[in-house]
Design an enzyme around this catalytic site. Structure first.
Site, mmCIF file in Angstrom:
data_model
loop_
_atom_site.group_PDB
_atom_site.id
_atom_site.type_symbol
_atom_site.label_atom_id
_atom_site.label_comp_id
_atom_site.label_asym_id
_atom_site.label_seq_id
_atom_site.Cartn_x
_atom_site.Cartn_y
_atom_site.Cartn_z
ATOM 1 N N ARG A 103 -1.023 44.240 -9.717
ATOM 2 C CA ARG A 103 -0.418 43.205 -10.569
ATOM 3 C C ARG A 103 -0.519 41.870 -9.833
ATOM 4 N NH1 ARG A 103 6.043 44.623 -9.715
ATOM 5 N NH2 ARG A 103 6.105 43.905 -7.578
ATOM 6 N N CYS A 107 -5.262 33.750 -10.409
ATOM 7 C CA CYS A 107 -5.284 32.500 -9.652
ATOM 8 C C CYS A 107 -4.324 31.530 -10.344
ATOM 9 C CB CYS A 107 -6.718 31.965 -9.645
ATOM 10 S SG CYS A 107 -6.811 30.208 -9.271
ATOM 11 N N ASN A 141 7.048 37.498 -13.203
ATOM 12 C CA ASN A 141 7.816 38.375 -12.321
ATOM 13 C C ASN A 141 7.524 37.999 -10.876
ATOM 14 O OD1 ASN A 141 9.106 40.985 -11.281
ATOM 15 N ND2 ASN A 141 6.987 41.238 -10.601
ATOM 16 N N GLU A 142 8.559 37.705 -10.119
ATOM 17 C CA GLU A 142 8.438 37.511 -8.667
ATOM 18 C C GLU A 142 7.236 36.656 -8.272
ATOM 19 O OE1 GLU A 142 8.628 41.460 -6.967
ATOM 20 O OE2 GLU A 142 10.771 41.628 -7.361
ATOM 21 N N CYS A 148 -4.645 31.967 -3.498
ATOM 22 C CA CYS A 148 -6.041 32.071 -3.912
ATOM 23 C C CYS A 148 -6.877 31.034 -3.169
ATOM 24 C CB CYS A 148 -6.133 31.863 -5.421
ATOM 25 S SG CYS A 148 -7.814 31.844 -6.021
ATOM 26 N N CYS A 150 -10.192 30.231 -4.118
ATOM 27 C CA CYS A 150 -11.401 30.052 -4.924
ATOM 28 C C CYS A 150 -11.835 28.579 -4.906
ATOM 29 C CB CYS A 150 -11.182 30.550 -6.358
ATOM 30 S SG CYS A 150 -10.157 29.476 -7.372
ATOM 31 N N CYS A 153 -9.381 26.307 -6.755
ATOM 32 C CA CYS A 153 -8.186 25.965 -5.960
ATOM 33 C C CYS A 153 -8.547 24.909 -4.916
ATOM 34 C CB CYS A 153 -7.608 27.207 -5.301
ATOM 35 S SG CYS A 153 -6.687 28.242 -6.457
ATOM 36 N N GLU A 291 17.114 42.607 -10.688
ATOM 37 C CA GLU A 291 16.715 43.951 -10.269
ATOM 38 C C GLU A 291 17.616 44.338 -9.110
ATOM 39 O OE1 GLU A 291 12.532 44.305 -9.370
ATOM 40 O OE2 GLU A 291 11.935 43.268 -11.220
HETATM 41 ZN ZN LIG Z 1 -7.922 29.969 -7.274
#
Ligand SMILES: [Zn+2]
Length: 649
Positions: A103, A107, A141-142, A148, A150, A153, A291
Site C-alpha cells: 500500500r 508518488c 491513511n497514515e 519518491c 522520480c 519529484c 486505530e
Molecule cells: Zn515522485
C-alpha cells in the site's frame, strides 16, 4: 464521546454483516470506520463505480444505531490504475521504480495521481453528502511515505528551491556549496539526495520539501471534502511520534487530529503518553484515536496477546490524555492478507468469546455512563516541552542516523514530571510560552533571532526555561553557528561553552552542590560560567574544571542549562523543586501508576492507570468518588492488575 471499530466489510461475506452489526451494538459500538483501502471495490474499473455494497453496509449499521466515518481510499491505488499510469509508482533512492503491491505505492507529487484521487473523492463525497449517518471523513491513511526519487519529484524539488531561495547564489551560500565543489550554476543541476553522504542543509530542505508536498496533497483532499460535504468533519490518522512530516503543518486544515496508537506493551507507556500529548499539542485540542491496539499486532514480528484488562487500561490511558473517541483496529482479525496475524476485537473465528470482545462490552457499558460526564473535559498544564520538527530533522540529518534519541531526551524530563502527577503540554518553539510556569527544550539545535527573543521575553517576564545539551548550535540552514555557544542565548544562560565531548561508553561523574554524585551520559557541554550559578560540576578527568548544570537569573525569571545527560534522579529532583506546587498532593501512588487530570466546568477528574500486571496500593487522602464504580474512596486502596479509576474531587 464515541467508542468505535475499524471495519472492512469487503473482507467478509454479505451474510456476516448483520451478525457483525448486532455484535457491535451489543458491545456499545457507536461508530465504524469504513472504506479505508477499498478503492478496487468502489471503482473496480476505470470510471466504473460500485457503491452499492457500501450503501448496504451503512444501512445495516444504521439499523443498529451506528454512525460511520468514511475514508478516502487513496492509500491503496488499484492495479488497473497503476497499469494505466505506471508513473504513479514511487522510485526508490537507488533509482528503482517500485512495483504494484502492499500500500502507499504512489508518488506524492504525481499529477496523474492527483487527477484520479480527486475523481474518486468527488464521486464518494457527492454520493454521501446527504447521508446523515456518515458524520465525517478520514483522508487517506497514515501519510508519510515512501519518499519518491522520480524525475517528476526532482523537478518539483528544483521549483520548490527556486521559490525559497530566488537565486542560485542564495542557495549556494545557504547550503555551503563551496564545500566539495558543490556550487550549482543552473537549477536543473540540483539532484535529489540519493547518495549516502550528503550536505545536511540539502538534507534538511529535502525533508521540508517532502513534508510540504504531503501537506499539499492532503490539503487538496480536505478542501475537496469540505467544499462538497459541509457539516461533516475531516480528519486524518496521524502516527504519534512519527517524524518524517511536520505534523503542525499537516494538521492545520483538519477539524481535529486523530491518531493510531500501537503501544505494543507497557514497557512503552511513557512513549505512548508522550505521543498522546504531542497529538493533543498539534491543534491544542482534544483528539481521537482512530486505530487503537486491541491485542497482538504484527508486521516484522508478532507481539504478545494482551492479558485480560490490558486493552481496557490502554483505552482509559487515551481518555486520560485527552481522547474524545477511541476506535479499535480492527473489528475482526482477517483470515487473509498481509495482516492476517494482526488481532481484532473478534478473532478469526468470529465468535463473541474473545478476550477483547468481552472487554469491549465492559468498556462500552462504562463509557455509556461516564462518557457524557468527561466529554470535552480539558487538559491544563503548568509545564510545556518544545517538540519541534525542524530540530528532529536536523538531528536526523547526519549520515543517515540520528545523532541523539530526540524523544529519549524529552522523556528524561517527561518521566519525572509524570511521576509528580502533573500534565504536560507539547508545544512549538514559536508558541506563546506565557501560560507556562516552566518551558523545557531538549536538543534545541536551531536558533533564530525570533526564537531567541521569544525565549528571553518569556524568562525576563518571570518564566523558567530549561535547555538540554547542544542548545542553539545551528542556524535555519542546519549550518553550525560562528558565535561562541550557546550563541544568541549566551547572556540568557550566563555561560560560555568552548569545548564539548561525545561521552559514549565513558564513565562520567557529575557532582552537585550537596556532594551527590550522578552519572553523566550521551554528550557533555563543558560549561564556563559567566555570571550563572553552578548547580553541578563535572567530576571526571579533563572535564573536572567545568560546570555541568547551571542556572542564571534573567529579568524576573531563571534559565537552566543542563550540559549533559544525567541519571534519572537528577531530573526527578529538579522537577520536584520547580513544580512541587502543582504536584498531586491528595493521592500517593507508586511508579507503576500514571495519574492525569482533566477539567470541566469546575470539576476535576483524576485518571489513575495501573500499568502493572499486579495489584498495587495507592493512598487517597480525602473523600473522592470513583466515576466507574460510583463509590467514595478514602485512605489506602488496592488497584487491581491493569486497574483504572477516575476519581472526582
Ligand atoms: Zn515522485
Amino acid at each position: 464521546m464515541y467508542l468505535g471499530v475499524d471495519y472492512y466489510p469487503e473482507h467478509w461475506e454479505r451474510e456476516r454483516w448483520d451478525v457483525d452489526a448486532r455484535l457491535m451494538e451489543d458491545a456499545g459500538v457507536e461508530l465504524v470506520r469504513l472504506a479505508e483501502f477499498a478503492w478496487s471495490r468502489l471503482e473496480p474499473e476505470d470510471e466504473n463505480y460500485d457503491f452499492s455494497w457500501l450503501d448496504e453496509v451503512i444501512s445495516i449499521l444504521g439499523g443498529h444505531n451506528i454512525k460511520v466515518i468514511l475514508c478516502t481510499p487513496t492509500a491503496a491505488p488499484p492495479a488497473w490504475l497503476i497499469n494505466k499510469h505506471p508513473d504513479i509508482l514511487p522510485v526508490t533512492r537507488n533509482g528503482q521504480r517500485m512495483s504494484f503491491g502492499a500500500r502507499r505505492h504512489y508518488c506524492i507529487t504525481n499529477r496523474n495521481y492527483y487527477y484520479y484521487s480527486e475523481r474518486i473523492i468527488r464521486k464518494m463525497a457527492e454520493h454521501y453528502k446527504d447521508n446523515p449517518q456518515v458524520i465525517g471523513w478520514q483522508v487517506d491513511n497514515e501519510f508519510g511515505g515512501p519518499k519518491c526519487y522520480c524525475e517528476g519529484c526532482r523537478k518539483e524539488f528544483q521549483l520548490w528551491l527556486k521559490r525559497k531561495y530566488g537565486t542560485l547564489e542564495n542557495l549556494n551560500k545557504s547550503w555551503g556549496n563551496a564545500f566539495w565543489s558543490h556550487d550549482y550554476t543552473a537549477w536543473e543541476q540540483i539532484p535529489l539526495p540519493v547518495v549516502y553522504y550528503h550536505n545536511p542543509s540539502f538534507d534538511l530542505d529535502f525533508r521540508r520539501f517532502f513534508s510540504d508536498m504531503t501537506v499539499r496533497y492532503s490539503n487538496m483532499q480536505i478542501r475537496l471534502l469540505k467544499g462538497l460535504n459541509s457539516g461533516k468533519f475531516v480528519t486524518h490518522n496521524f502516527m504519534g511520534l512519527f517524524s518524517e512530516l511536520d505534523y503542525y503543518d499537516l494538521s492545520r486544515e483538519y477539524d481535529f487530529v486523530s491518531w493510531d496508537n500501537y503501544p505494543r506493551d507497557s514497557s512503552n507507556r511513557y512513549r505512548a503518553a508522550l505521543a498522546h500529548d504531542v497529538m493533543r499539542g498539534l491543534k491544542k485540542k482534544n483528539f481521537w484515536i482512530m486505530e487503537e491496539q486491541c491485542s497482538y499486532i504484527t508486521r516484522e514480528d508478532i507481539t504478545r496477546t494482551f492479558p485480560p484488562g490490558e486493552m481496557r487500561l490502554w483505552t482509559y490511558h487515551c481518555y486520560a490524555h485527552g481522547a474524545e473517541a477511541v476506535v479499535y483496529f480492527r473489528w475482526r482479525a482477517c483470515n487473509f492478507g498481509i495482516e492476517q496475524f494482526h488481532s481484532g476485537i473478534l478473532q478469526h473465528d468470529g465468535t463473541d468469546n474473545s478476550i477483547s470482545y468481552r472487554e469491549l462490552k465492559q468498556i462500552g457499558k462504562e463509557m455509556g455512563k461516564i462518557g457524557p460526564e468527561i466529554e470535552n473535559a480539558k487538559i491544563v498544564s503548568p509545564v510545556a516541552i518544545i517538540y519541534d520538527y525542524e530540530n528532529i530533522w536536523v538531528n536526523l540529518a547526519y549520515q543517515e542516523k540520528p545523532m541523539y534519541d530526540y524523544p529519549g531526551e524529552i522523556l528524561r524530563f517527561y518521566r519525572s514530571i509524570k511521576r509528580l502527577g502533573i500534565n504536560v503540554d507539547m508545544i512549538k518553539s514559536s508558541d506563546d510560552f506565557s501560560n507556562y510556569k516552566v518551558v523545557i527544550a531538549p536538543l534545541l539545535y536551531v536558533m533564530t533571532d525570533e526564537l531567541a527573543k521569544n525565549i528571553k521575553d518569556y524568562v525576563s517576564g518571570g518564566g523558567i526555561f530549561i535547555a538540554g545539551f547542544r542548545c542553539a548550535i545551528k542556524d535555519e540552514s542546519s549550518n553550525m553557528l560562528k558565535e561562541v555557544l550557546p550563541g544568541k542565548l549566551r547572556d540568557l544562560f550566563g555561560i560560555s561553552i568552548y569545548a564539548w565531548d561525545n561521552i559514549r561508553d565513558m564513565a562520567v561523574e557529575i557532582k552537585d552542590r550537596d556532594g551527590k554524585i550522578y552519572r553523566g551520559d550521551t554528550f557533555a557541554d563543558l560549561i564556563t560560567p559567566e555570571g550563572a550559578e553552578v548547580l553541578a560540576q563535572y567530576n571526571s578527568g579533563w572535564y573536572t574544571p567545568y560546570a555541568a548544570v547551571t542556572v542564571n537569573r534573567y529579568g524576573k525569571g531563571k534559565a537552566y542549562y543542563t550540559g549533559c545527560g544525567l541519571s534519572q534522579e537528577f531530573y526527578d529532583s529538579l522537577m520536584k523543586q520547580l513544580l512541587s506546587e502543582y504536584s498531586i498532593k491528595d493521592i500517593v501512588f507508586p511508579e507503576e501508576v500514571e495519574v492525569n487530570i482533566r477539567e470541566k466546568d469546575g470539576r476535576r477528574f483524576v485518571f489513575i492507570t495501573n500499568f502493572s500486571d499486579k495489584s498495587v496500593s495507592i493512598k487517597i487522602k480525602r473523600d473522592m468518588r470513583d466515576l466507574i464504580t460510583d463509590k467514595y474512596i478514602n485512605g489506602e486502596t488496592e488497584l487491581s492488575p491493569f486497574g483504572i479509576m477516575i476519581l472526582e474531587g
